[in-house]
Design a protein around this motif. Structure first.
Motif, PDB file in Angstrom:
ATOM      1  N   ARG A 353       0.818  -1.216   0.000  1.00  0.00           N
ATOM      2  CA  ARG A 353       0.000   0.000   0.000  1.00  0.00           C
ATOM      3  C   ARG A 353       0.859   1.278   0.000  1.00  0.00           C
ATOM      4  O   ARG A 353       0.348   2.378  -0.072  1.00  0.00           O
ATOM      5  N   CYS A 354       2.195   1.097   0.110  1.00  0.00           N
ATOM      6  CA  CYS A 354       3.084   2.270   0.183  1.00  0.00           C
ATOM      7  C   CYS A 354       3.293   2.842  -1.216  1.00  0.00           C
ATOM      8  O   CYS A 354       3.443   2.112  -2.187  1.00  0.00           O
ATOM      9  N   ASP A 355       3.304   4.182  -1.302  1.00  0.00           N
ATOM     10  CA  ASP A 355       3.439   4.834  -2.604  1.00  0.00           C
ATOM     11  C   ASP A 355       4.881   5.275  -2.896  1.00  0.00           C
ATOM     12  O   ASP A 355       5.119   6.070  -3.786  1.00  0.00           O
ATOM     13  N   CYS A 356       5.860   4.749  -2.137  1.00  0.00           N
ATOM     14  CA  CYS A 356       7.228   5.245  -2.329  1.00  0.00           C
ATOM     15  C   CYS A 356       7.918   4.584  -3.525  1.00  0.00           C
ATOM     16  O   CYS A 356       7.494   3.544  -4.017  1.00  0.00           O
ATOM     17  N   TYR A 357       8.996   5.199  -3.960  1.00  0.00           N
ATOM     18  CA  TYR A 357       9.784   4.730  -5.106  1.00  0.00           C
ATOM     19  C   TYR A 357      10.281   3.301  -4.863  1.00  0.00           C
ATOM     20  O   TYR A 357      10.226   2.444  -5.759  1.00  0.00           O
ATOM     21  N   THR A 358      10.739   3.026  -3.646  1.00  0.00           N
ATOM     22  CA  THR A 358      11.284   1.706  -3.326  1.00  0.00           C
ATOM     23  C   THR A 358      10.213   0.625  -3.483  1.00  0.00           C
ATOM     24  O   THR A 358      10.441  -0.407  -4.120  1.00  0.00           O
ATOM     25  N   CYS A 359       9.035   0.876  -2.917  1.00  0.00           N
ATOM     26  CA  CYS A 359       7.967  -0.127  -2.990  1.00  0.00           C
ATOM     27  C   CYS A 359       7.420  -0.271  -4.411  1.00  0.00           C
ATOM     28  O   CYS A 359       6.926  -1.341  -4.786  1.00  0.00           O
ATOM     29  N   ALA A 360       7.514   0.802  -5.214  1.00  0.00           N
ATOM     30  CA  ALA A 360       7.019   0.731  -6.588  1.00  0.00           C
ATOM     31  C   ALA A 360       7.935  -0.116  -7.478  1.00  0.00           C
ATOM     32  O   ALA A 360       7.488  -0.687  -8.468  1.00  0.00           O
ATOM     33  N   ILE A 384      14.565   5.678   1.904  1.00  0.00           N
ATOM     34  CA  ILE A 384      13.444   6.281   1.168  1.00  0.00           C
ATOM     35  C   ILE A 384      12.121   5.740   1.709  1.00  0.00           C
ATOM     36  O   ILE A 384      11.185   6.488   1.992  1.00  0.00           O
ATOM     37  N   HIS A 385      12.048   4.429   1.893  1.00  0.00           N
ATOM     38  CA  HIS A 385      10.789   3.840   2.360  1.00  0.00           C
ATOM     39  C   HIS A 385      10.430   4.306   3.776  1.00  0.00           C
ATOM     40  O   HIS A 385       9.305   4.748   4.031  1.00  0.00           O
ATOM     41  N   ASN A 386      11.383   4.207   4.720  1.00  0.00           N
ATOM     42  CA  ASN A 386      11.067   4.565   6.115  1.00  0.00           C
ATOM     43  C   ASN A 386      10.719   6.041   6.270  1.00  0.00           C
ATOM     44  O   ASN A 386       9.788   6.394   6.992  1.00  0.00           O
TER      45      ASN A 386
END
Ligand SMILES: [Zn+2]
Length: 417
Positions: A353-360, A384-386
């Motif tokens: 559900r995270c919208d960050c670059y790492t999770c994408a 970046i994620h945290n």
């Protein structure tokens, strides 16, 4: 020059106040010469004028509105004169937004035993000097009534911090928001020690910080105004917290008063909400409601909720980045250790559900590999994620206060976790 006039370059407006459940909670806007901060806001820590491994542009894209750097580290290297010549902290590090510096006191006073909430210190020339903790490490900081003498962690050289030196360093670094030099006490100190610390050090040091700030503001009149926050100590004692809030809220030198307040020092986690509530309540009674409040060094999810509900406007903490580098990654339900064997072949993102670059773009398996191998890119992706996780959480708190549905947001957040 009229200092009070200069002081108006810094401003805080409350936009929405109170909630049936949380009377002290508020949302507002801090205006600084380098931009605005919508509050409540989380301020990521760029200790040495950088978030390790992540560029200012990326921090901006993650939703960071301001960054906080460390006066102690920047004084040691590269030296505050370099930042002054560069045009200040923001320009030096290519960050086009507001900046904070802390006073250096926390780093200086915790030198002996590391960055823990419970910190042992020795006091010279004090009638109540107490031996409080077993000294396994060499004591690196010594406090007297004028300031602190300490050994540089870089070369072992003997250095000194006083309220005047801290303010001189912070003015040269050029951040929009600075903190007064205070004594950091711990929960191990007795009540008598806490009383003496406020009376003999933190209160007089606050006034001396304000005095130095007034002189430096006059001397550097062509520079943008830098706001100064007092720091409220008093550990877990209600009367001491209230007394220090009252005293520093009324402090004035040459028509200049504190622009805001930091809540610092020893805080028992279980009583965090209560302690912040005392400070906020007292500041409201002392006619200082319309000044921002910053909770120093806090980013645990439950503490962020407690802080916001009790009238905190901004927070800072190194933990999201530091824990990321160690492989501890935040998700709504828990903190996961990416080095755990079960993630070796897990090809899903850290949090879908995270919208960050790492999770994408990356999987847990890839992150586990990078972090275990000590690859720099792993630290970058994890940070970046945290940082995004905490920034987004506080952003959502702010939006829900503005929309009048904070309680609903909170229930939903914990139901999903
Ligand atoms: Zn993410």
């Amino acid at each position: 020059m009229n200092l009070a006039e200069k002081q108006t370059e810094f401003d805080f407006k409350i936009r929405r106040k109170g909630d049936p459940h949380f009377l002290l909670m508020r949302s507002g806007v801090i205006t600084t010469p380098h931009g605005r901060i919508e509050t409540p806001a989380f301020i990521p820590v760029a200790t040495r004028a950088t978030i390790k491994g992540v560029s200012p542009e990326i921090m901006h894209s993650l939703g960071a509105q301001a960054l906080l750097a460390n006066a102690y580290h920047l004084r040691l290297r590269p030296g505050e004169d370099i930042l002054d010549s560069a045009g200040g902290l923001g320009r030096f590090m290519n960050w086009n937004g507001p900046t904070f510096t802390d006073s250096g006191g926390f780093q200086v006073m915790s030198l002996g035993v590391g960055f823990k909430k419970v910190i042992a210190m020795s006091v010279e020339e004090s009638s109540t000097a107490e031996k409080l903790a077993p000294k396994k490490k060499e004591q690196l900081a010594f406090i007297d009534q004028d300031g602190v003498t300490f050994k540089s962690h870089l070369d072992g050289g003997i250095l000194r911090f006083t309220p005047e030196i801290s303010l001189e360093v912070q003015h040269a670094i050029g951040a929009d928001i600075m903190f007064a030099f205070d004594e950091l006490t711990t929960l191990l100190h007795s009540r008598q020690y806490q009383v003496e610390s406020l009376e003999v050090r933190t209160h007089p040091w606050g006034i001396r910080s304000l005095q130095a700030h007034a002189e430096l503001t006059k001397k550097r009149a062509k520079k943008p105004y830098q706001a100064l926050f007092a720091v409220l100590q008093g550990a877990n004692f209600e009367d001491l917290r209230r007394q220090t809030a009252r005293y520093l809220a009324h402090a004035q030198v040459d028509g200049l008063d504190f622009d805001g307040f930091g809540i610092g020092g020893a805080l028992e986690k279980e009583r965090l909400a209560e302690i912040i509530g005392w400070c906020a309540d007292e500041l409201n009674s002392a006619d200082a409601e319309e000044k921002p409040r910053h909770l120093l060094g806090i980013s645990a999810v439950s503490d962020l909720f407690s802080g916001v509900e009790n009238g905190v406007d901004t927070f800072d903490c190194v933990s999201p980045a530091r824990e990321a580098r160690n492989g501890a990654l935040y998700t709504p339900s828990k903190r996961i250790n990416i080095k755990n064997a079960k993630y070796r072949a897990d090809f899903t993102p850290i949090d879908d559900r995270c919208d960050c670059y790492t999770c994408a773009h990356y999987t847990k398996a890839y992150l586990a590999h990078l972090i275990k191998s000590g690859e720099m890119f792993g630290a970058t992706l994890a940070t970046i994620h945290n940082e995004r996780f905490i920034l987004q959480l506080v952003d959502n708190m702010r939006k829900s206060i503005q929309n009048g549905n904070y309680q609903e947001f909170k229930e939903q957040f914990f139901a999903n976790s």
